[in-house]
Design a protein around this motif. Structure first.
Motif, PDB file in Angstrom:
ATOM      1  N   VAL A 293       0.847  -1.181   0.000  1.00  0.00           N
ATOM      2  CA  VAL A 293       0.000   0.000   0.000  1.00  0.00           C
ATOM      3  C   VAL A 293       0.889   1.239   0.000  1.00  0.00           C
ATOM      4  O   VAL A 293       1.814   1.335   0.798  1.00  0.00           O
ATOM      5  CB  VAL A 293      -0.929   0.009   1.235  1.00  0.00           C
ATOM      6  CG1 VAL A 293      -1.777   1.274   1.259  1.00  0.00           C
ATOM      7  CG2 VAL A 293      -1.810  -1.235   1.223  1.00  0.00           C
ATOM      8  N   PRO A 294       0.639   2.217  -0.919  1.00  0.00           N
ATOM      9  CA  PRO A 294       1.482   3.413  -0.935  1.00  0.00           C
ATOM     10  C   PRO A 294       1.447   4.146   0.401  1.00  0.00           C
ATOM     11  O   PRO A 294       0.444   4.144   1.115  1.00  0.00           O
ATOM     12  CB  PRO A 294       0.847   4.252  -2.051  1.00  0.00           C
ATOM     13  CG  PRO A 294       0.130   3.263  -2.911  1.00  0.00           C
ATOM     14  CD  PRO A 294      -0.348   2.199  -1.978  1.00  0.00           C
ATOM     15  N   LEU A 295       2.570   4.773   0.736  1.00  0.00           N
ATOM     16  CA  LEU A 295       2.657   5.530   1.978  1.00  0.00           C
ATOM     17  C   LEU A 295       1.808   6.790   1.888  1.00  0.00           C
ATOM     18  O   LEU A 295       1.585   7.319   0.798  1.00  0.00           O
ATOM     19  CB  LEU A 295       4.115   5.894   2.253  1.00  0.00           C
ATOM     20  CG  LEU A 295       5.081   4.705   2.411  1.00  0.00           C
ATOM     21  CD1 LEU A 295       6.506   5.216   2.573  1.00  0.00           C
ATOM     22  CD2 LEU A 295       4.694   3.851   3.599  1.00  0.00           C
ATOM     23  N   PRO A 296       1.312   7.310   3.008  1.00  0.00           N
ATOM     24  CA  PRO A 296       0.509   8.532   2.970  1.00  0.00           C
ATOM     25  C   PRO A 296       1.361   9.718   2.546  1.00  0.00           C
ATOM     26  O   PRO A 296       2.575   9.739   2.755  1.00  0.00           O
ATOM     27  CB  PRO A 296       0.011   8.679   4.417  1.00  0.00           C
ATOM     28  CG  PRO A 296       0.985   7.904   5.234  1.00  0.00           C
ATOM     29  CD  PRO A 296       1.437   6.770   4.378  1.00  0.00           C
ATOM     30  N   GLN A 348       4.616  25.222  -4.817  1.00  0.00           N
ATOM     31  CA  GLN A 348       4.964  24.347  -5.933  1.00  0.00           C
ATOM     32  C   GLN A 348       5.087  22.899  -5.470  1.00  0.00           C
ATOM     33  O   GLN A 348       4.739  21.974  -6.202  1.00  0.00           O
ATOM     34  CB  GLN A 348       6.273  24.804  -6.572  1.00  0.00           C
ATOM     35  CG  GLN A 348       6.196  26.154  -7.254  1.00  0.00           C
ATOM     36  CD  GLN A 348       7.482  26.513  -7.962  1.00  0.00           C
ATOM     37  OE1 GLN A 348       8.365  25.660  -8.160  1.00  0.00           O
ATOM     38  NE2 GLN A 348       7.627  27.768  -8.352  1.00  0.00           N
ATOM     39  N   VAL A 349       5.600  22.707  -4.268  1.00  0.00           N
ATOM     40  CA  VAL A 349       5.653  21.385  -3.644  1.00  0.00           C
ATOM     41  C   VAL A 349       4.869  21.491  -2.344  1.00  0.00           C
ATOM     42  O   VAL A 349       5.365  21.997  -1.341  1.00  0.00           O
ATOM     43  CB  VAL A 349       7.098  20.936  -3.384  1.00  0.00           C
ATOM     44  CG1 VAL A 349       7.102  19.583  -2.679  1.00  0.00           C
ATOM     45  CG2 VAL A 349       7.876  20.865  -4.690  1.00  0.00           C
ATOM     46  N   ARG A 350       3.609  21.050  -2.400  1.00  0.00           N
ATOM     47  CA  ARG A 350       2.743  21.122  -1.219  1.00  0.00           C
ATOM     48  C   ARG A 350       2.829  19.845  -0.389  1.00  0.00           C
ATOM     49  O   ARG A 350       2.649  19.867   0.828  1.00  0.00           O
ATOM     50  CB  ARG A 350       1.298  21.357  -1.666  1.00  0.00           C
ATOM     51  CG  ARG A 350       0.278  21.388  -0.539  1.00  0.00           C
ATOM     52  CD  ARG A 350      -1.025  22.013  -1.006  1.00  0.00           C
ATOM     53  NE  ARG A 350      -1.571  21.349  -2.170  1.00  0.00           N
ATOM     54  CZ  ARG A 350      -2.445  20.351  -2.133  1.00  0.00           C
ATOM     55  NH1 ARG A 350      -2.853  19.888  -0.969  1.00  0.00           N
ATOM     56  NH2 ARG A 350      -2.918  19.815  -3.241  1.00  0.00           N
ATOM     57  N   ALA A 351       3.080  18.724  -1.057  1.00  0.00           N
ATOM     58  CA  ALA A 351       3.204  17.441  -0.363  1.00  0.00           C
ATOM     59  C   ALA A 351       4.005  16.497  -1.237  1.00  0.00           C
ATOM     60  O   ALA A 351       3.986  16.594  -2.466  1.00  0.00           O
ATOM     61  CB  ALA A 351       1.839  16.847  -0.043  1.00  0.00           C
ATOM     62  N   VAL A 352       4.695  15.574  -0.610  1.00  0.00           N
ATOM     63  CA  VAL A 352       5.507  14.578  -1.298  1.00  0.00           C
ATOM     64  C   VAL A 352       4.844  13.217  -1.132  1.00  0.00           C
ATOM     65  O   VAL A 352       4.429  12.853  -0.018  1.00  0.00           O
ATOM     66  CB  VAL A 352       6.948  14.548  -0.736  1.00  0.00           C
ATOM     67  CG1 VAL A 352       7.782  13.495  -1.450  1.00  0.00           C
ATOM     68  CG2 VAL A 352       7.585  15.925  -0.868  1.00  0.00           C
ATOM     69  N   VAL A 353       4.734  12.471  -2.215  1.00  0.00           N
ATOM     70  CA  VAL A 353       4.091  11.158  -2.205  1.00  0.00           C
ATOM     71  C   VAL A 353       5.133  10.109  -2.578  1.00  0.00           C
ATOM     72  O   VAL A 353       5.632  10.102  -3.712  1.00  0.00           O
ATOM     73  CB  VAL A 353       2.906  11.102  -3.184  1.00  0.00           C
ATOM     74  CG1 VAL A 353       2.230   9.738  -3.103  1.00  0.00           C
ATOM     75  CG2 VAL A 353       1.914  12.214  -2.884  1.00  0.00           C
ATOM     76  N   ARG A 354       5.484   9.243  -1.626  1.00  0.00           N
ATOM     77  CA  ARG A 354       6.392   8.137  -1.915  1.00  0.00           C
ATOM     78  C   ARG A 354       5.523   6.941  -2.268  1.00  0.00           C
ATOM     79  O   ARG A 354       5.003   6.242  -1.399  1.00  0.00           O
ATOM     80  CB  ARG A 354       7.261   7.843  -0.697  1.00  0.00           C
ATOM     81  CG  ARG A 354       8.427   6.832  -0.834  1.00  0.00           C
ATOM     82  CD  ARG A 354       8.839   6.549  -2.214  1.00  0.00           C
ATOM     83  NE  ARG A 354      10.159   5.950  -2.316  1.00  0.00           N
ATOM     84  CZ  ARG A 354      10.497   5.116  -3.282  1.00  0.00           C
ATOM     85  NH1 ARG A 354       9.604   4.769  -4.202  1.00  0.00           N
ATOM     86  NH2 ARG A 354      11.725   4.638  -3.380  1.00  0.00           N
ATOM     87  N   GLY A 355       5.321   6.716  -3.565  1.00  0.00           N
ATOM     88  CA  GLY A 355       4.544   5.567  -3.992  1.00  0.00           C
ATOM     89  C   GLY A 355       5.374   4.306  -3.964  1.00  0.00           C
ATOM     90  O   GLY A 355       6.544   4.304  -3.554  1.00  0.00           O
TER      91      GLY A 355
END
Length: 675
Positions: A293-296, A348-355
């Motif tokens: 499951v991808p991380l939040p 420009q970078v509001r959140a980072v998604v580590r899929g």
């Protein structure tokens, strides 16, 4: 309730229940709640006696209150997440879906009239929309499509009961032959709108990108079309996956444009990876079978990117921090190795998604990422380190599994090529050297036939391919030897530009990552140094050139041409149906085109029901005969007026002049008597 009303209510309950199943399969409703909601749906779908008005008002109030509570919770949650710079649209959609399911179960027991049943179906439609938006698997998409069909049938049944209630379609139509009754209420009137809606829905799913709701279903449709010999897209239309949602198709052909994408320091590594892929299907690489499951999402413009089991940090690797400029509208993070840190401009970078296959970012609405700084661990590539690799491979068969489409001759070739290798590094090098010596590079290669494996066709038939085919061939050959391998897409080599290096869409590349025990994943590029193929004899046909010219002249390219073609087919089918139905019904009275205006008896009846000085209003479920019996009583002239009205509406011949005048006088008298 009449048999038609019972049938309509049964269909409404079936549509509501299937919508809940589809929403649950799409992840919009929790699985543990499904047995309870289905049981309640079956219970409320059963016919009951007269509606208790107090209970109906309480039920509607409870429905409105439940939606209000859910909406308040969603609003408070959104405000809280907004303060942190992050809003999860999937969570919001899931909460709204749960509210709609609760609303449908609360309001359904009091539904009796066609209008109330339509409200029930409208709420069910909202649940299905959420299910369609959340569908990411074939089973969820199939359940959603089936639910739409049942919903359309239920809508048709409710419309029929509405027509009965308003006297437009009585149970026995006076003087109308049985064949014409079948034509009026037959299967065509139910199936045609269902088929048209499904065709339109399929077109919409094709148009919507994967990241905007189309999801895996859109990609599967496109892949099936390509496997059938239909080339919906080429590389210059597909471009580069800058969002990180797509798969890597081996069926797309053509060149890529020189659109600028990324500018990096000139002394940085030449391979900047974006996405790695797990599953080889025979015609593509994808991640439909997720490893975890991808991380939040991680809020904020700066984040420490966590590692995942499928992408561990390589040992003996160098750690680099590089600042890059992004020239295109991109959410995907390209990095020279495994990313461990990221920073960008606020907004420009509001959140980072580590899929589980790449790293992406969310930006504020209206903004795009123009630059970022990435910290990454670059895997070792020196022969000495890789030759000394010792240890165990990752558990499971994720990185060694292959589909049945790969023939045994691929494995035999891999064993033959690597027969003298002493270690894993030599095996990888032997396969690289074989591909460079025996295959040729070209962007326009033969497309595999339906059911044919792309790697097999490349290695044993065409011997001509592009980077995706070279990388796929090496990865598949390594997997036949039991060596974990995967394909990676990203940007490679680029063009020197002063002190920096510029990557364009033409620099999009695919290569291999082979696993070395005790070291980790290390890149291997079998396409580097490959000879170009002679493509002088590969001229396209006249039809292909004409189609390409048309696609290049229309914004959107081949996909838009395909969508326009589908729309034209639907339009042609509709015109043909209208012509056939018009010819079949041409002999009937008032069936050649526009509906005929109301006759004098119907006009008098409508004038009476709409008059402010007339009898009490007509109930929605009350037929003309029932209404006149209530407001006119058992008088002979009222009964004669009813017969004249039905004769004018449904008889083969209109009532006589005397009957018409008597009916008009009766209706006018009912208005006068209530003044």
């Amino acid at each position: 309730m009449t048999p038609a009303e019972l049938q309509a209510r049964t269909w409404c309950g079936a549509a509501c229940g299937l919508a809940q199943v589809a929403a649950t399969a799409a992840g919009m409703v929790p699985w543990w709640a499904l047995p309870f909601t289905l049981a309640l749906t079956v219970a409320v779908s059963q016919p009951h006696g007269p509606v208790n008005q107090l209970r109906a008002r309480l039920s509607r109030g409870a429905g409105v209150a439940s939606v209000t509570v859910f909406a308040t919770i969603i609003a408070l949650r959104s405000v809280s997440e907004g303060r942190q710079g992050l809003i999860d649209p999937t969570s919001t959609l899931r909460s709204l879906t749960e509210a709609l399911v609760a609303l449908s179960l609360i309001m359904a027991p009091s539904a009796r009239t066609p209008r109330e049943h339509r409200v029930w179906l409208t709420v069910t439609t909202g649940v299905l929309v959420a299910a369609a938006a959340g569908s990411r698997t074939f089973s969820a998409g199939a359940l959603t499509a089936l639910s739409w069909v049942v919903l359309l049938v239920a809508t048709n049944r409710v419309q029929v009961t509405d027509a009965y209630a308003n006297g437009a379609v009585p149970g026995v139509i006076v003087g109308m032959p049985s064949k014409e009754r079948v034509s009026l209420l037959g299967r065509a009137d139910t199936l045609i709108p269902i088929v048209a809606t499904l065709v339109a829905g399929a077109v919409v799913f094709l148009v919507i990108p994967a990241g905007l709701g189309g999801g895996d279903l859109a990609r599967r449709i496109a892949r099936q079309a390509e496997q059938s010999g239909l080339s919906l897209t080429d590389r210059d239309q597909v471009g580069v996956d800058t969002q990180g949602f797509g798969d890597l198709s081996l069926l797309v052909r053509g060149s890529l444009p020189n659109t600028p994408l990324l500018r990096v320091p000139g002394n940085s590594p030449v391979l900047w990876r974006g996405t790695f892929y797990r599953v080889y299907t025979g015609t593509s690489w994808d991640n439909s079978t997720r490893g975890q499951v991808p991380l939040p999402p991680i809020p904020g413009p700066t984040a420490a990117v966590p590692t995942i089991p499928d992408d561990p940090l390589p040992t003996h690797g160098a750690t680099l921090t590089e600042h890059v400029d992004v020239e295109a509208n991109a959410d995907l993070i390209w990095a020279p190795g495994v990313p461990i840190g990221l920073s960008g401009e606020p907004g420009q970078v509001r959140a980072v998604v580590r899929g589980d296959d790449n790293v992406r970012v969310y930006s504020d609405p209206g903004l795009r990422m123009t630059s970022y700084t990435v910290k990454a661990v670059v895997p070792p590539t020196d022969p000495a380190t890789l030759q000394e690799a010792r240890g165990t491979d990752p558990a499971g068969d994720t990185w060694t599994s292959l589909p049945a489409s790969v023939p045994d001759e691929v494995s035999a070739l891999a064993h033959q090529v690597t027969a003298g290798a002493q270690n894993r590094y030599q095996i990888v090098t032997d396969i690289e050297n074989y591909l460079r010596a025996h295959e040729r590079y070209s962007l326009n290669t033969p497309v595999p036939a339906r059911g044919e494996d792309a790697v097999d066709q490349f290695l044993f038939h065409s011997h001509v391919g592009f980077c995706e085919l070279f990388a796929s061939a090496e990865a598949v050959m390594l997997r036949t030897l039991g060596i974990p391998a995967r394909v990676v897409s990203g940007l490679a080599y680029g063009v020197p530009d002063g002190s920096s290096r510029l990557y364009t869409a033409a620099n999009a590349h695919a290569w291999v990552e082979a696993y070395y025990p005790g070291v980790g994943w290390s890149p291997s590029d079998p396409t580097a140094g490959v000879s170009l193929a002679d493509t002088s004899t590969n001229s396209p046909s006249l039809f292909s050139r004409a189609f390409d010219a048309l696609a290049s002249a229309i914004p959107g390219g081949r996909l838009v041409v395909a969508v326009i073609g589908a729309a034209l087919l639907v339009l042609i089918g509709w015109v043909v149906r209208r012509a056939v139905v018009g010819r079949r019904r041409g002999g009937g009275r008032g069936r050649r085109g526009l509906p005929k205006p109301p006759g004098p008896v119907l006009a008098a009846f409508l004038r009476m029901t709409k008059s402010r000085h007339g009898p009490p209003p007509r109930a929605p479920a009350e037929t003309p005969r029932q209404y006149l019996a209530r407001v006119g009583g058992p008088r002979p002239e009222v009964g004669a007026a009813v017969l004249a009205l039905e004769q004018e509406l449904y008889g083969q011949a209109p009532p006589s002049d005397a009957e018409t005048q008597a009916a008009i006088a009766t209706f006018d008298a009912l208005v006068s008597s209530d003044r």
